[in-house]
Design an enzyme around this catalytic site. Sequence first.
Site, PDB file in Angstrom:
ATOM      1  N   ILE A  85     -27.305 136.535  53.115  1.00 43.91           N
ATOM      2  CA  ILE A  85     -28.608 137.113  53.419  1.00 43.91           C
ATOM      3  C   ILE A  85     -29.033 136.574  54.782  1.00 43.91           C
ATOM      4  O   ILE A  85     -28.559 135.534  55.228  1.00 43.91           O
ATOM      5  CB  ILE A  85     -29.676 136.808  52.335  1.00 43.91           C
ATOM      6  CG1 ILE A  85     -29.820 135.298  52.098  1.00 43.91           C
ATOM      7  CG2 ILE A  85     -29.343 137.511  51.038  1.00 43.91           C
ATOM      8  CD1 ILE A  85     -30.901 134.960  51.070  1.00 43.91           C
ATOM      9  N   ASP A  86     -29.912 137.309  55.462  1.00 50.29           N
ATOM     10  CA  ASP A  86     -30.308 136.943  56.820  1.00 50.29           C
ATOM     11  C   ASP A  86     -30.966 135.571  56.880  1.00 50.29           C
ATOM     12  O   ASP A  86     -31.568 135.107  55.909  1.00 50.29           O
ATOM     13  CB  ASP A  86     -31.281 137.986  57.385  1.00 50.29           C
ATOM     14  CG  ASP A  86     -30.627 139.338  57.612  1.00 50.29           C
ATOM     15  OD1 ASP A  86     -29.390 139.396  57.652  1.00 50.29           O
ATOM     16  OD2 ASP A  86     -31.366 140.332  57.740  1.00 50.29           O
ATOM     17  N   LYS A  87     -30.882 134.970  58.064  1.00 52.38           N
ATOM     18  CA  LYS A  87     -31.485 133.657  58.301  1.00 52.38           C
ATOM     19  C   LYS A  87     -32.969 133.636  57.963  1.00 52.38           C
ATOM     20  O   LYS A  87     -33.461 132.700  57.320  1.00 52.38           O
ATOM     21  CB  LYS A  87     -31.278 133.266  59.771  1.00 52.38           C
ATOM     22  CG  LYS A  87     -31.907 131.937  60.171  1.00 52.38           C
ATOM     23  CD  LYS A  87     -31.655 131.642  61.640  1.00 52.38           C
ATOM     24  CE  LYS A  87     -32.321 130.337  62.065  1.00 52.38           C
ATOM     25  NZ  LYS A  87     -32.085 130.038  63.502  1.00 52.38           N
ATOM     26  N   ARG A 113     -34.386 146.266  56.476  1.00 46.06           N
ATOM     27  CA  ARG A 113     -35.230 146.160  57.661  1.00 46.06           C
ATOM     28  C   ARG A 113     -35.166 147.444  58.504  1.00 46.06           C
ATOM     29  O   ARG A 113     -36.201 147.943  58.972  1.00 46.06           O
ATOM     30  CB  ARG A 113     -34.806 144.952  58.496  1.00 46.06           C
ATOM     31  CG  ARG A 113     -35.000 143.622  57.769  1.00 46.06           C
ATOM     32  CD  ARG A 113     -34.262 142.475  58.438  1.00 46.06           C
ATOM     33  NE  ARG A 113     -34.722 142.242  59.799  1.00 46.06           N
ATOM     34  CZ  ARG A 113     -34.159 141.356  60.619  1.00 46.06           C
ATOM     35  NH1 ARG A 113     -33.121 140.638  60.204  1.00 46.06           N
ATOM     36  NH2 ARG A 113     -34.638 141.198  61.838  1.00 46.06           N
TER      37      ARG A 113
END
Length: 315
Positions: free
Chosen positions: A146-148, A248
Site C-alpha cells: 500500500i502507498d507510503k 486515488r
Amino acid sequence: MNTVQNNQNPKVKFIEIFEENSGQRIDNFLITQLKGVPKTRIYRIIRKGEVRVNKGRINNKYRLKPGDIVRIPPVRVAIRNDEVILQPTLKLSLENDIIYEDEVMIVLNKPSGFAVHGGSGISSGVIEGLRAIRPDNRFLELAHRIDKATSGCLLVAKKRSSLKALHDIFRENKVKKTYLALLVGQWERKSMLVTAPLLRSTGKGGERNVKVSRAGKFAETSFRRIQKYKDLTLVQASPKTGRTHQIRVHAAWLGHPIVGDERYGDAEVNRRLKDRGFKRLFLHAEQLQFAHPVTNEIMHFKAPLPDELQSQLDK
C-alpha cells in the site's frame, strides 16, 4: 536456516534449508545470500560446481527442499551497511499495531508516512523494520503493498509457501479490499462502479504517475457514500483490481480527489484543507477478507481509523 562454518576453511559456508525456503530456486537463494555479488558471478560459481547441494552439483534451476545442505564457496562480497534505523513512531507501531498473527502470516495496521519497503532513496521501510525487531523470524516478506501515505491493513507472510499462496489469491483478485477515503466536494451519488482503464508511467526521478487512458489496463473500483459533510464526502472504496494509485486516480477522475492527495488533487484546495487540520492523505485500508492460505477459512480483518483522521471527522 542454519549456517555452519567449515573448520578446515572458515570462508566456506554450509547452510541447512528449512521449510520457509522450500521451493525457492538456488539462484534466487544465492542472490539473497550474496548481496553485492554480481549475478553473472553467482551463475558462474553454480555452473563451475562451486555451489553444491548435499555434496552434489546442481544447475541454477534446482529448487531447494527442507533438509538440503547448501555449500557456498568463498566469494568476495561488496561492503554494505545493513543497519536499519527505526524511527520511534514506526517501532512503536510495529510493536503494538499487529491486528493478527499466526504461524504463517501477520496483519499489521501500517501507519501513514512510512513506505512498506526501502528503496528509491528510502533507507528502510516497514518490512525492514519488522525484520529488525523480529530477528527470530527467519522469513518475513510483503504479501502486497500500500502507498507510503496510506494507513491500514498490510499483510506479511512468515513462510515462503504462504507467500506464494497469498500472491496467488491477490493476483486472482480473490482478496476483498475495503478502503475509507474522504473526498473533496459533496458527492451526490450513493454508489458508483468505475471501470476507467489506467496507464502508468515513470518520471525522470523514478516517481510513478498514473492517468485514465484507453491505452491503459482494465481497472475497477466500487465507491459507496457513507457520509456527506458541508464540502467533503466520506466514501468506502473497494478496488476489484490492484493497479497503482487506483483509488486515488479514479476519485480524481470523478472530480472528487481524495483530501490531501498532493499528486492527483488540487494544490490550492489541499492548502486550504491543511489550514483546517487535514495534514495527510485521507486514505485508509480499513478491511481485508480472504481465504486463509493453509486452513482455507475465510478471514476478515479490520484496522481502526487512525486518531488523526477520526478526530477530523468528529470535528
